[in-house]
Design a protein around this motif. Structure first.
Motif, mmCIF file in Angstrom:
data_model
loop_
_atom_site.group_PDB
_atom_site.id
_atom_site.type_symbol
_atom_site.label_atom_id
_atom_site.label_comp_id
_atom_site.label_asym_id
_atom_site.label_seq_id
_atom_site.Cartn_x
_atom_site.Cartn_y
_atom_site.Cartn_z
ATOM 1 N N SER A 113 0.791 -1.240 0.000
ATOM 2 C CA SER A 113 0.000 0.000 0.000
ATOM 3 C C SER A 113 0.822 1.288 0.000
ATOM 4 C CB SER A 113 -0.953 0.014 1.207
ATOM 5 O OG SER A 113 -1.634 -1.211 1.317
ATOM 6 N N HIS A 150 -3.693 -1.748 -0.905
ATOM 7 C CA HIS A 150 -4.551 -0.580 -0.673
ATOM 8 C C HIS A 150 -3.755 0.682 -1.037
ATOM 9 C CE1 HIS A 150 -8.088 1.243 1.300
ATOM 10 N NE2 HIS A 150 -7.277 2.091 1.898
ATOM 11 N N GLY A 152 -2.242 4.093 -2.009
ATOM 12 C CA GLY A 152 -2.626 5.460 -1.633
ATOM 13 C C GLY A 152 -2.787 6.304 -2.885
ATOM 14 N N GLU A 265 -7.177 3.297 -2.690
ATOM 15 C CA GLU A 265 -8.150 4.191 -2.054
ATOM 16 C C GLU A 265 -9.146 4.759 -3.066
ATOM 17 O OE1 GLU A 265 -6.768 6.888 1.011
ATOM 18 O OE2 GLU A 265 -4.843 5.841 1.065
ATOM 19 N N TYR A 317 -8.919 9.748 4.505
ATOM 20 C CA TYR A 317 -8.328 8.417 4.609
ATOM 21 C C TYR A 317 -9.237 7.436 5.347
ATOM 22 C CZ TYR A 317 -4.355 5.303 5.903
ATOM 23 O OH TYR A 317 -3.499 4.256 6.095
ATOM 24 N N TYR A 339 -4.258 -6.191 8.338
ATOM 25 C CA TYR A 339 -3.710 -4.932 7.818
ATOM 26 C C TYR A 339 -2.252 -4.863 8.229
ATOM 27 C CZ TYR A 339 -8.592 -3.405 7.217
ATOM 28 O OH TYR A 339 -9.907 -3.288 6.841
ATOM 29 N N GLN A 345 0.208 3.838 12.811
ATOM 30 C CA GLN A 345 -1.222 3.931 12.480
ATOM 31 C C GLN A 345 -2.109 3.105 13.419
ATOM 32 O OE1 GLN A 345 -2.271 3.941 8.324
ATOM 33 N NE2 GLN A 345 -0.260 4.686 7.714
ATOM 34 N N HIS A 348 -5.388 4.859 14.189
ATOM 35 C CA HIS A 348 -6.249 4.852 12.998
ATOM 36 C C HIS A 348 -7.021 3.541 12.887
ATOM 37 C CE1 HIS A 348 -7.525 5.216 8.811
ATOM 38 N NE2 HIS A 348 -6.951 4.050 8.575
ATOM 39 N N PHE A 349 -6.331 2.425 13.033
ATOM 40 C CA PHE A 349 -7.031 1.142 12.871
ATOM 41 C C PHE A 349 -7.959 0.843 14.051
ATOM 42 C CE2 PHE A 349 -3.768 0.601 9.618
ATOM 43 C CZ PHE A 349 -4.614 0.320 8.558
HETATM 44 N N1 ARG Z 1 -0.851 4.245 2.144
HETATM 45 C C1 ARG Z 1 -0.656 4.187 3.556
HETATM 46 C C2 ARG Z 1 0.746 4.659 3.920
HETATM 47 O O1 ARG Z 1 1.650 4.554 3.135
HETATM 48 C C3 ARG Z 1 -0.856 2.808 4.105
HETATM 49 C C4 ARG Z 1 -2.208 2.216 3.890
HETATM 50 C C5 ARG Z 1 -2.550 1.207 4.918
HETATM 51 N N2 ARG Z 1 -3.780 0.555 4.732
HETATM 52 C C6 ARG Z 1 -4.989 1.036 5.056
HETATM 53 N N3 ARG Z 1 -6.027 0.281 4.836
HETATM 54 N N4 ARG Z 1 -5.136 2.209 5.583
HETATM 55 O O2 ARG Z 1 0.951 5.140 5.021
#
Ligand code: ARG
Length: 599
Positions: A113, A150, A152, A265, A317, A339, A345, A348-349
């Motif tokens: 991702s 996933h 970005g 996304e 996000y 994940y 993060q 966030h999760f």
């Molecule tokens: N694109 C994000 C980054 O580089 C990570 C994504 C993680 N996955 C998610 N489902 N939010 O920080």
């Protein structure tokens, strides 16, 4: 081994009716092959664990094994020839060693991702390789695995990119084919439109510090993108394309694949309104400050509410993550969704999972964030905004060039040197990641990553190469038995080996170093299960090291091709070599590492 476990469990269950029997692996093969800790049983019986172990030892019988009490533990220890026969049967038999039967469990693994135009950092490498390994192991154990990237490819950073592109590139450098006169020189091998896009991004953030009005410009561009403005869309899709090309090159180099690379996304754009409607219908959508929309999570112990729509109506996000969770539920009715994302993060999760559970309690326990710590490079922390990022490709190239220097010194005439150096350099970086797959930050120092005699990927690769060299010397088709029938493919997590015959006389494996190697090989299936259960690659990396070390003990102490060996002794030892080479190659493959035959 599974049969043995079943027999031991059954015997224990008969002796201890109504009690749960959980077996462990003893610390060393000296102690036995399986251990039953007697603490719980003793507690239930109101007795002393050591006494219970003693009594069970006197009462239980299993063919071909001894059952001995060692303090509070009851150990089952196979006779040496039995141990060898059991393991060689499993290691050389038709079924990939330690693999599981296909079953209906669906595991989604979301990993890698990266973000468009922010380049691929070593943090993304951690996610990529740990996620790849988790996907591989779950497949190997028989689950139905869905691998998702996933990407970005949506969000306010596109506002930034669009605004920056319009300002500093559109007129004089519209295809991003020239270097910018105002930017730092780009290292030769990195010169690409993507890198220039990244430079635009960095410049914009620097300028923004001086002139906050720029922030509004970027926001306005993102609004236009969300509203479907054709110009914004056209540029967005081009930015995305040049990024994907660069990512694809990295994935090919790493041998990593996805089932869904298109589900980034942006994929959820048309699912955002329905998602907000779902939240509304569930009665959890609230008004935040000046028109923003939030989900309050205080009642589930999370102090920070989850922002799902900004004051200006744009998505964020988190909104896209909630939409993704709902989409995955609809599409796969998954058992687990992992994940693989850095520990920065965690909050966030927690928020996303809590929101999903509020919408539908079905989500409870199915969503797992497997966080990993940051990588500290001696050069300092990585940050995209400032531009002082350590790029993944640099790290890989550096690893390969250091390995090349070692080969030049130790084995300058090695055939296919460049390929071997690539496998070892990548193997070193990937193995280091797997071994240190945990939340605390890790420090990356080259000596620890590539040392041939340390706890490294190249050490394990070296054990494998050394075995192949013995097998080549043995002649008689032995080396072929350690070679896969065909090149591994992305379609399967198993390396394809033809079943091989187990010699009937295994007396040549009775000595302690051979038995110790067998014991470590027996630990691999457990390590794979731990890996799937704990969502961490550490257990398998450690067990591969243990096998490689035990092989070194066996190789040093039990001569294999020695002229005075009886043919049965030689054959038994060669068969153990083949089994070990196969197990090492398979284990490395699950982690995403290749095993050269010579190094
Ligand atoms: N694109 C994000 C980054 O580089 C990570 C994504 C993680 N996955 C998610 N489902 N939010 O920080």
């Amino acid at each position: 081994m599974e049969r043995l476990k079943a027999a031991f469990t059954e015997a224990l269950a008969a002796a201890l009716p109504g009690m749960e029997i959980v077996l462990e692996r003893p610390r060393s093969g000296e102690m036995g092959d399986l251990a039953f800790p007697c603490f719980k049983a003793a507690k239930a019986l109101g007795r002393n664990p050591a006494q219970v172990a003693q009594e069970l030892a006197g009462a239980l019988r299993i063919d071909g094994a001894r059952i001995v009490a060692a303090g509070p533990y009851l150990n089952l220890k196979l006779e040496p020839a039995r141990r060898a026969a059991f393991l060689l049967d499993a290691l050389l038999g038709p079924r990939p060693y330690g693999s599981g039967d296909p079953h209906a469990e669906t595991v989604i693994v979301e990993y890698s991702s990266p973000n468009i135009a922010k380049l691929f950092t070593i943090g993304h490498l951690r996610s990529t390789m740990i996620g790849h390994a988790l996907a591989q192991v779950n497949r190997y154990l028989g689950a139905n695995v869905v691998r998702i990237n996933h990407l970005g490819d949506w969000g306010t950073q596109f506002g930034t990119l669009l605004a920056a592109y319009k300002k500093w590139a559109e007129q004089e450098n519209p295809r991003l084919e020239e270097d910018f006169p105002w930017a730092e020189a780009i290292p030769e091998k990195m010169r690409s439109p993507l890198y220039r896009l990244f430079q635009l991004y960095v410049r914009f953030h620097a300028a923004e510090e001086e002139d906050p009005a720029l922030r509004d410009e970027a926001r306005a561009w993102f609004r236009r993108l969300e509203e479907g403005d054709p110009e914004a869309r056209r540029l967005w899709s081009w930015f995305r394309e040049i990024s994907l090309q660069a990512f694809d090159r990295i994935y090919r180099r790493l041998g990593v694949g996805f089932d869904h690379l298109e589900m980034g996304e942006a994929f959820y754009q048309d699912k955002l309104t329905p998602t907000l409607d779902r939240l509304e219908a569930a009665g959890i959508l609230q008004d935040g400050e000046n028109g923003a929309r939030i989900v309050d999570l205080e009642d589930v112990g999370i102090a920070t509410p989850c922002l799902v729509q900004k004051a200006d109506g744009s998505s964020i996000y988190a909104t896209r993550d909630v939409a993704a969770a709902l989409y995955r539920q609809d599409t796969w009715r998954f058992d687990r969704c992992l994940y693989v994302v850095g520990s920065d993060q965690i909050l966030h999760f927690q928020q996303i999972f809590a929101v999903a559970e509020k919408v539908d309690p079905w989500f409870k326990g199915r969503m797992v964030h497997t966080p990993f710590g940051m990588v500290n490079l001696p050069e300092g922390k990585m940050s995209t905004r400032k531009g002082n990022v350590i790029f993944l490709e640099d790290v890989l190239d550096e690893a390969v060039s250091r390995v090349t220097a070692i080969i030049d010194e130790k084995n300058p005439d090695l055939a296919g040197k460049a390929d071997v150096a690539e496998m070892l350099g990548l193997g070193a970086v990937i193995f280091f990641n797997a071994l240190n797959d945990r939340v605390k930050p890790i420090t990356f120092t080259w000596d620890r990553v590539i040392a041939l005699d340390g706890d490294t990927g190249p050490y394990v690769q070296y054990a494998h190469a050394r075995i192949l060299s013995v097998l080549r010397k043995a002649g008689g088709g032995w080396a072929d038995m350690a070679r896969p029938e065909r090149a591994p493919s992305d379609a399967s997590a198993a390396v394809a080996y033809a079943p091989a015959a187990v010699p009937s006389d295994l007396a040549g494996l009775a000595e302690a170093p051979a038995q110790a190697l067998l014991f470590e090989l027996a630990g691999l299936p457990d390590a794979m299960r731990v890996m799937a259960r704990e969502h961490s690659a550490t257990a398998l990396a450690r067990q591969l090291l243990a096998v490689a070390k035990a092989f070194s003990g066996f190789y040093t102490n039990c001569p294999i091709l020695w002229a005075e060996n009886a043919p049965e002794v030689r054959d038994a030892r060669l068969a153990l070599c083949v089994a070990t080479a196969r197990a090492l190659r398979q284990g490395l493959f699950l982690l995403g590492i290749q095993a050269p035959e010579e190094m």
